[in-house]
Design a protein around this motif. Structure first.
Motif, PDB file in Angstrom:
ATOM      1  N   LYS A   1      -1.274   5.070  -9.324  1.00  0.00           N
ATOM      2  CA  LYS A   1      -2.001   3.804  -9.237  1.00  0.00           C
ATOM      3  C   LYS A   1      -1.913   3.113 -10.590  1.00  0.00           C
ATOM      4  O   LYS A   1      -2.085   3.744 -11.626  1.00  0.00           O
ATOM      5  CB  LYS A   1      -3.466   4.031  -8.856  1.00  0.00           C
ATOM      6  N   LEU A   2      -1.634   1.819 -10.552  1.00  0.00           N
ATOM      7  CA  LEU A   2      -1.520   1.027 -11.762  1.00  0.00           C
ATOM      8  C   LEU A   2      -2.645   0.021 -11.828  1.00  0.00           C
ATOM      9  O   LEU A   2      -3.028  -0.553 -10.804  1.00  0.00           O
ATOM     10  CB  LEU A   2      -0.190   0.264 -11.789  1.00  0.00           C
ATOM     11  N   GLY A   3      -3.131  -0.243 -13.027  1.00  0.00           N
ATOM     12  CA  GLY A   3      -4.152  -1.255 -13.236  1.00  0.00           C
ATOM     13  C   GLY A   3      -4.043  -1.820 -14.635  1.00  0.00           C
ATOM     14  O   GLY A   3      -3.883  -1.077 -15.601  1.00  0.00           O
TER      15      GLY A   3
ATOM     16  N   GLU B   1       0.293   2.326  -5.728  1.00  0.00           N
ATOM     17  CA  GLU B   1      -0.616   1.214  -5.470  1.00  0.00           C
ATOM     18  C   GLU B   1      -0.826   0.422  -6.750  1.00  0.00           C
ATOM     19  O   GLU B   1      -1.041   0.993  -7.818  1.00  0.00           O
ATOM     20  CB  GLU B   1      -1.952   1.761  -4.957  1.00  0.00           C
ATOM     21  N   PHE B   2      -0.773  -0.898  -6.637  1.00  0.00           N
ATOM     22  CA  PHE B   2      -0.948  -1.753  -7.793  1.00  0.00           C
ATOM     23  C   PHE B   2      -2.414  -2.134  -7.975  1.00  0.00           C
ATOM     24  O   PHE B   2      -2.747  -3.293  -8.191  1.00  0.00           O
ATOM     25  CB  PHE B   2      -0.061  -2.996  -7.664  1.00  0.00           C
ATOM     26  N   ALA B   3      -3.275  -1.137  -7.900  1.00  0.00           N
ATOM     27  CA  ALA B   3      -4.707  -1.311  -8.115  1.00  0.00           C
ATOM     28  C   ALA B   3      -5.343   0.057  -8.298  1.00  0.00           C
ATOM     29  O   ALA B   3      -4.957   1.019  -7.632  1.00  0.00           O
ATOM     30  CB  ALA B   3      -5.357  -2.025  -6.941  1.00  0.00           C
TER      31      ALA B   3
ATOM     32  N   ALA C   1      -3.224  -4.440 -10.936  1.00  0.00           N
ATOM     33  CA  ALA C   1      -2.070  -4.577 -11.814  1.00  0.00           C
ATOM     34  C   ALA C   1      -1.495  -5.986 -11.704  1.00  0.00           C
ATOM     35  O   ALA C   1      -1.155  -6.437 -10.616  1.00  0.00           O
ATOM     36  CB  ALA C   1      -1.016  -3.542 -11.457  1.00  0.00           C
ATOM     37  N   ASN C   2      -1.417  -6.662 -12.828  1.00  0.00           N
ATOM     38  CA  ASN C   2      -0.823  -7.990 -12.899  1.00  0.00           C
ATOM     39  C   ASN C   2       0.451  -7.921 -13.731  1.00  0.00           C
ATOM     40  O   ASN C   2       0.492  -7.216 -14.746  1.00  0.00           O
ATOM     41  CB  ASN C   2      -1.793  -8.975 -13.562  1.00  0.00           C
ATOM     42  N   HIS C   3       1.478  -8.659 -13.321  1.00  0.00           N
ATOM     43  CA  HIS C   3       2.744  -8.718 -14.073  1.00  0.00           C
ATOM     44  C   HIS C   3       3.299  -7.314 -14.314  1.00  0.00           C
ATOM     45  O   HIS C   3       3.766  -7.004 -15.407  1.00  0.00           O
ATOM     46  CB  HIS C   3       2.555  -9.441 -15.410  1.00  0.00           C
TER      47      HIS C   3
END
Length: 145
Positions: free
Chosen positions: A90-92, A115-117, A124-126
């Motif tokens: 998971k990325l944030g 997951e981008f959150a 996660a942005n950009h």
């Protein structure tokens, strides 16, 4: 004298080009070191996961890079970091890059393998995941009899 100086200079020049490139960044060999490196990462940092099998890990990659200085999490050698078992990523944060990870023969303990959150408040942005594989990595199945 000039010949000796020329030979020594040529040898030093040859040796300077034959040195392997220095691998910079935080080199991590286990999940404890990985979490510590992620917690200490600043814009422009690179976290390098050691080649090998990484089983039953939940990576929470939270960081705040910048457009010209992202925080990177990558495999030592693309394709040689194999993540299996019950694992996910998971990325944030902002400007995060993940590269070279292979999720193989496992299952995600959460809703998704990647997951981008982290939560509703930490997304996660950009950010991007590149040069990575998800193969035979499914949601755990419960057998009902």
């Amino acid at each position: 004298m000039k010949t000796n100086l020329l030979i020594i200079s040529a040898a030093l020049l040859f040796l300077s080009f034959s040195q392997p490139p220095k691998q910079e960044g935080a080199y991590v060999k286990d999940i404890v070191e990985l979490h510590k490196a992620i917690g200490n990462a600043v814009p422009g940092d690179e976290i390098i996961m050691a080649n090998g099998d990484w089983n039953n890990i939940q990576i929470r990659f939270v960081g705040y890079g910048k457009e010209n200085a992202p925080i990177t999490l990558r495999a030592e050698t693309a394709g040689k970091v194999v993540i299996g078992g019950k694992s996910d990523l998971k990325l944030g944060g902002d400007y995060l890059v993940v590269s070279g990870l292979n999720f193989v023969n496992g299952s995600s303990p959460s809703d998704a393998v990647i997951e981008f959150a982290i939560s509703e408040d930490t997304v996660a942005n950009h950010s991007r995941v590149t040069n990575s594989v998800i193969l035979d990595f499914n949601k755990s199945q419960k057998n009902q009899t």
